[in-house]
Design a protein around this motif. Structure first.
Motif, PDB file in Angstrom:
ATOM      1  N   ASP A   1       0.835  -1.205   0.000  1.00 16.74           N
ATOM      2  CA  ASP A   1       0.000   0.000   0.000  1.00 16.74           C
ATOM      3  C   ASP A   1       0.865   1.250   0.000  1.00 16.74           C
ATOM      4  OD1 ASP A   1      -2.700   1.065   0.001  1.00 16.74           O
ATOM      5  OD2 ASP A   1      -2.283   1.765   2.039  1.00 16.74           O
ATOM      6  N   GLN A   2       1.956   1.244   0.714  1.00 15.73           N
ATOM      7  CA  GLN A   2       2.861   2.394   0.720  1.00 15.73           C
ATOM      8  C   GLN A   2       3.501   2.602  -0.647  1.00 15.73           C
ATOM      9  OE1 GLN A   2       5.366   1.194   3.981  1.00 15.73           O
ATOM     10  NE2 GLN A   2       4.223   2.394   5.492  1.00 15.73           N
ATOM     11  N   THR A   3       3.750   1.524  -1.356  1.00 15.04           N
ATOM     12  CA  THR A   3       4.259   1.656  -2.723  1.00 15.04           C
ATOM     13  C   THR A   3       3.231   2.345  -3.605  1.00 15.04           C
ATOM     14  OG1 THR A   3       5.634  -0.307  -2.485  1.00 15.04           O
ATOM     15  CG2 THR A   3       5.132   0.398  -4.729  1.00 15.04           C
ATOM     16  N   VAL A   4       1.955   1.983  -3.442  1.00 14.09           N
ATOM     17  CA  VAL A   4       0.893   2.670  -4.178  1.00 14.09           C
ATOM     18  C   VAL A   4       0.871   4.142  -3.809  1.00 14.09           C
ATOM     19  CG1 VAL A   4      -1.597   2.821  -4.564  1.00 14.09           C
ATOM     20  CG2 VAL A   4      -0.493   0.580  -4.447  1.00 14.09           C
ATOM     21  N   HIS A   5       0.985   4.449  -2.510  1.00 14.21           N
ATOM     22  CA  HIS A   5       1.047   5.850  -2.072  1.00 14.21           C
ATOM     23  C   HIS A   5       2.151   6.598  -2.830  1.00 14.21           C
ATOM     24  CE1 HIS A   5      -0.670   5.032   2.249  1.00 14.21           C
ATOM     25  NE2 HIS A   5      -1.439   4.548   1.293  1.00 14.21           N
ATOM     26  N   GLY A   6       3.338   5.990  -2.828  1.00 17.15           N
ATOM     27  CA  GLY A   6       4.481   6.669  -3.421  1.00 17.15           C
ATOM     28  C   GLY A   6       4.315   6.962  -4.892  1.00 17.15           C
ATOM     29  N   ARG A   7       3.543   6.141  -5.576  1.00 16.42           N
ATOM     30  CA  ARG A   7       3.341   6.345  -7.012  1.00 16.42           C
ATOM     31  C   ARG A   7       2.072   7.151  -7.318  1.00 16.42           C
ATOM     32  NH1 ARG A   7       5.056   0.102  -8.313  1.00 16.42           N
ATOM     33  NH2 ARG A   7       7.284   0.502  -8.686  1.00 16.42           N
ATOM     34  N   PHE A   8       1.056   6.994  -6.493  1.00 15.41           N
ATOM     35  CA  PHE A   8      -0.252   7.579  -6.761  1.00 15.41           C
ATOM     36  C   PHE A   8      -0.187   9.102  -6.900  1.00 15.41           C
ATOM     37  CE2 PHE A   8      -4.248   9.440  -5.377  1.00 15.41           C
ATOM     38  CZ  PHE A   8      -5.207   8.676  -6.022  1.00 15.41           C
ATOM     39  N   TRP A   9       0.560   9.756  -6.000  1.00 20.85           N
ATOM     40  CA  TRP A   9       0.567  11.210  -5.917  1.00 20.85           C
ATOM     41  C   TRP A   9       1.702  11.844  -6.732  1.00 20.85           C
ATOM     42  CZ3 TRP A   9      -3.456  13.479  -3.446  1.00 20.85           C
ATOM     43  CH2 TRP A   9      -4.195  12.688  -2.535  1.00 20.85           C
ATOM     44  N   ALA A  10       2.240  11.132  -7.712  1.00 23.59           N
ATOM     45  CA  ALA A  10       3.459  11.586  -8.383  1.00 23.59           C
ATOM     46  C   ALA A  10       3.256  12.779  -9.305  1.00 23.59           C
ATOM     47  CB  ALA A  10       4.077  10.432  -9.167  1.00 23.59           C
ATOM     48  N   ALA A  11       2.036  13.038  -9.757  1.00 23.53           N
ATOM     49  CA  ALA A  11       1.783  14.173 -10.653  1.00 23.53           C
ATOM     50  C   ALA A  11       1.784  15.480  -9.855  1.00 23.53           C
ATOM     51  CB  ALA A  11       0.443  13.970 -11.364  1.00 23.53           C
ATOM     52  N   PRO A  12       1.741  16.638 -10.536  1.00 23.19           N
ATOM     53  CA  PRO A  12       1.710  17.914  -9.813  1.00 23.19           C
ATOM     54  C   PRO A  12       0.598  17.940  -8.768  1.00 23.19           C
ATOM     55  CG  PRO A  12       2.104  18.309 -12.128  1.00 23.19           C
ATOM     56  CD  PRO A  12       1.816  16.842 -12.001  1.00 23.19           C
ATOM     57  N   ILE A  13       0.960  18.229  -7.540  1.00 21.90           N
ATOM     58  CA  ILE A  13       0.037  18.073  -6.419  1.00 21.90           C
ATOM     59  C   ILE A  13      -1.115  19.068  -6.478  1.00 21.90           C
ATOM     60  CG2 ILE A  13       1.473  19.540  -4.942  1.00 21.90           C
ATOM     61  CD1 ILE A  13      -0.601  16.409  -3.910  1.00 21.90           C
ATOM     62  N   TRP A  14      -0.914  20.268  -7.049  1.00 21.26           N
ATOM     63  CA  TRP A  14      -2.009  21.243  -7.152  1.00 21.26           C
ATOM     64  C   TRP A  14      -3.095  20.750  -8.106  1.00 21.26           C
ATOM     65  CZ3 TRP A  14       3.160  22.054  -7.724  1.00 21.26           C
ATOM     66  CH2 TRP A  14       3.660  21.992  -9.036  1.00 21.26           C
ATOM     67  N   ASN A  15      -2.738  19.903  -9.072  1.00 19.36           N
ATOM     68  CA  ASN A  15      -3.759  19.329  -9.951  1.00 19.36           C
ATOM     69  C   ASN A  15      -4.728  18.465  -9.146  1.00 19.36           C
ATOM     70  OD1 ASN A  15      -2.294  20.532 -11.974  1.00 19.36           O
ATOM     71  ND2 ASN A  15      -1.794  18.656 -13.053  1.00 19.36           N
ATOM     72  N   TYR A  16      -4.181  17.608  -8.287  1.00 21.66           N
ATOM     73  CA  TYR A  16      -5.034  16.761  -7.457  1.00 21.66           C
ATOM     74  C   TYR A  16      -6.004  17.604  -6.623  1.00 21.66           C
ATOM     75  CZ  TYR A  16      -1.764  12.842  -8.245  1.00 21.66           C
ATOM     76  OH  TYR A  16      -0.972  11.852  -8.796  1.00 21.66           O
ATOM     77  N   TRP A  17      -5.476  18.652  -5.988  1.00 18.29           N
ATOM     78  CA  TRP A  17      -6.307  19.409  -5.052  1.00 18.29           C
ATOM     79  C   TRP A  17      -7.315  20.294  -5.771  1.00 18.29           C
ATOM     80  CZ3 TRP A  17      -7.153  18.705   0.003  1.00 18.29           C
ATOM     81  CH2 TRP A  17      -6.347  17.746   0.630  1.00 18.29           C
ATOM     82  N   ASN A  18      -7.020  20.698  -6.993  1.00 19.07           N
ATOM     83  CA  ASN A  18      -8.059  21.377  -7.765  1.00 19.07           C
ATOM     84  C   ASN A  18      -9.176  20.399  -8.134  1.00 19.07           C
ATOM     85  OD1 ASN A  18      -7.770  24.381  -8.618  1.00 19.07           O
ATOM     86  ND2 ASN A  18      -5.672  23.610  -8.577  1.00 19.07           N
ATOM     87  N   GLU A  19      -8.828  19.166  -8.476  1.00 19.04           N
ATOM     88  CA  GLU A  19      -9.863  18.183  -8.762  1.00 19.04           C
ATOM     89  C   GLU A  19     -10.644  17.804  -7.508  1.00 19.04           C
ATOM     90  OE1 GLU A  19      -8.064  14.924 -10.882  1.00 19.04           O
ATOM     91  OE2 GLU A  19      -8.482  15.895 -12.811  1.00 19.04           O
ATOM     92  N   ILE A  20      -9.962  17.688  -6.387  1.00 18.76           N
ATOM     93  CA  ILE A  20     -10.660  17.450  -5.125  1.00 18.76           C
ATOM     94  C   ILE A  20     -11.671  18.559  -4.872  1.00 18.76           C
ATOM     95  CG2 ILE A  20     -10.342  17.480  -2.617  1.00 18.76           C
ATOM     96  CD1 ILE A  20      -7.685  15.958  -3.102  1.00 18.76           C
TER      97      ILE A  20
END
Length: 423
Positions: free
Chosen positions: A241-260
Motif C-alpha cells: 500500500d505504501q508503494t501505491v502511495h508513493g506512485r499515486f501522488w506523483a503528478a503535480p500536487i495542485w492538480n489533485y487538489w483542484n480536482e478534489i
C-alpha cells in the motif's frame, strides 16, 4: 499586515478581500432578475473553467517551462472571483448583470492572454457558457464585468517577476549542500521563483521554515535512515500500500487538489459565489505557497535523499551509512529537498477546504499516473497527510521536509483565510 494596495488591486470590489477571507457573502438584493437567479446558485461555470486550465497544463508544451502553473490558476480564479463579486454586490437601480456571464468572460480572457494557442477551444467554452444566460442585457453586462476583472488581474501581474530568466546556482560540494541528483543530474528549476511578487503574502520569506537540523544529530539520522529504508526502489520494508502511495501522488500536487475541490464544490451543492470564493482561496494560497517554498528551498539548499544516502559516509553522522548504489522509487525533482512541496500544497489545500466545509468530507481521489487507481478519505487532513508522506515512500523527501512543508502550507493558508492578520 499585507500590502493594502496589493490586496485592493487584486480584489477591487468593495469589501472583497474580507469576504474572500471570512466566507461571508451578503445577499445580492435588487441586482438580478428572475431569469438570472438560477445562475447565482450554479457553480458549474467555475468548475468548468478550472477543468479547462487543468487540460491546458496537462497538454505537453502548453505551459511555459519557467512559469509555474500555480500562477495561472491564481490569476484565473482571482479574476473569476472578482467578476462574480462585482455582479453580486449591488446598488439601488443598478443594471441587471449575469454572474455566469461575468465568470465565463473573466476566465476566458485570462486564459486566452496566458495561452493564446488555446484560443479556439476557450472561445467555444465561452460561447457555451454565455448561451446559458437568456437575458441579453444581463449577459452583456456580465461580459463587461468579466472583461474588466480579467484586465485588472492581467495588469496587476504583468510585472510580477515571473518572466525573469532563472539564474544558475552553484552546485554544493559540502555535506548537506544541494547539487543536481543522479541519474540524470538535471539543472535546478524555478531558481527565480522566490523573487516573484506574492499575491497576498507580504514577502516570500514571511513564513520561512526553521533552519535545517544539524547533519550530525539524531533527528537527521532518523529521517535519512527512514527514507533509506522505505524509499528505495527495491525496498523490502515498504508495504504494498505504501508503494501505491508513493506512485499515486506523483503528478503535480495542485492538480489533485483542484480536482478534489471540483468534487467537493459539486457534492456540497455550493452556489456560484461560494465556488468562486473557494477556488480563489485555494489557488491564491497555492501560488503564494509555491513562492514561499522556493524561497526556502533555495535559501537552505539541502541535498535530496538520493545524494544524502549515497554520500552518507561523509555527512559527519556516525548513525548513517553510505550506499552508493541506492536508487529512489521515483525520479528526484530538480530542486532542493527542504521543505517538501507536496506537503506544503496538500496541507494548504486541506486547510482552505476545511475552512468552508469543515474537517469531514468523503473524498474519492484519482491519480494522473496510476490509471484506474483511486484513494478514498473521510477527512481533508487524511488526504493531505498521505500526499505528503507519499514522498518518503517515493524516496524523494525526509520526514523533516514533510513536517516543515505542512507547517509552511498551514501558515500561508491561515494568513489568507484570516484576511492577512499575521498573529
Amino acid at each position: 499586515m499585507p500590502s493594502v494596495s496589493r490586496r485592493h488591486v487584486l480584489f477591487t470590489a468593495a469589501g472583497t478581500a474580507a469576504l474572500l477571507a471570512t466566507g461571508a457573502w451578503p445577499a445580492a438584493a435588487g441586482v438580478t432578475s428572475a431569469a438570472n437567479t438560477a445562475d447565482l446558485d450554479d457553480p458549474t461555470v467555475v468548475v468548468e473553467w478550472n477543468r479547462a486550465l487543468l487540460r491546458i497544463v496537462r497538454t505537453p508544451g502548453a505551459q511555459p517551462a519557467t512559469v509555474h502553473p500555480t500562477r495561472s490558476f491564481a490569476m484565473l480564479h482571482g479574476a473569476i472571483h472578482d467578476a462574480v463579486v462585482s455582479t453580486t454586490h449591488s446598488h439601488h437601480g443598478r443594471q441587471r448583470t449575469a454572474p455566469i456571464a461575468a465568470a465565463a468572460a473573466a476566465g476566458h480572457d485570462v486564459l486566452v492572454a496566458l495561452y493564446p494557442s488555446m484560443t479556439a477551444a476557450l472561445d467555444q467554452q465561452l460561447a457555451t457558457d454565455l448561451a446559458m444566460v437568456i437575458d441579453a442585457d444581463a449577459r452583456d453586462a456580465g461580459i463587461r464585468a468579466g472583461q474588466r476583472a480579467a484586465q485588472r488581474m492581467l495588469r496587476q501581474r504583468a510585472d510580477d517577476g515571473s518572466s525573469a530568466t532563472p539564474p544558475a546556482i552553484t552546485p554544493g560540494t559540502l555535506p548537506g549542500q544541494y547539487r543536481p541528483d543522479p541519474p540524470n543530474f538535471p539543472t535546478p528549476v524555478f531558481t527565480h521563483w522566490a523573487a516573484v511578487t506574492p499575491f497576498v503574502l507580504d514577502d516570500a520569506d514571511q513564513f520561512r521554515p526553521r533552519p535545517y537540523p544539524a547533519l550530525n544529530g539524531a533527528e537527521y539520522a532518523n529521517a535519512i535512515n527512514e527514507v533509506k529504508s522505505l524509499g528505495r526502489n527495491t525496498s523490502t520494508t515498504r508495504t504494498e500500500d505504501q508503494t501505491v502511495h508513493g506512485r499515486f501522488w506523483a503528478a503535480p500536487i495542485w492538480n489533485y487538489w483542484n480536482e478534489i475541490t471540483q468534487n467537493v464544490v459539486l457534492a456540497r451543492h455550493s452556489g456560484l459565489a461560494t465556488a468562486a470564493r473557494v477556488f480563489a482561496q485555494l489557488n491564491l494560497t497555492f501560488a503564494d505557497s509555491v513562492i514561499a517554498f522556493y524561497d526556502a528551498k533555495y535559501h537552505f539548499r539541502v541535498w535530496r535523499p538520493v545524494t544524502a544516502i549515497r554520500l552518507a559516509d561523509n555527512d559527519t553522522n556516525p548513525a548513517t551509512t553510505g550506499d552508493p548504489t541506492w536508487v529512489s522509487l521515483a525520479n528526484t525533482p530538480a530542486d532542493p529537498s527542504y521543505p517538501g512541496a507536496h506537503s506544503v500544497i496538500a496541507q494548504a489545500g486541506a486547510n482552505v477546504l476545511r475552512h468552508t466545509y469543515g474537517p469531514q468530507q468523503h473524498l474519492t481521489v484519482t491519480s494522473e499516473v496510476l490509471a484506474g487507481t483511486v484513494r478514498t478519505f473521510d477527512r481533508f487532513q487524511g488526504a493531505a497527510d498521505e500526499a505528503g508522506l507519499s514522498r518518503i515512500f517515493a524516496g524523494l523527501h525526509t520526514r523533516i521536509d514533510h513536517e516543515a512543508g505542512q507547517l509552511l502550507g498551514a501558515n500561508v493558508a491561515r494568513f489568507l483565510l484570516t484576511d492577512g492578520q499575521d498573529d
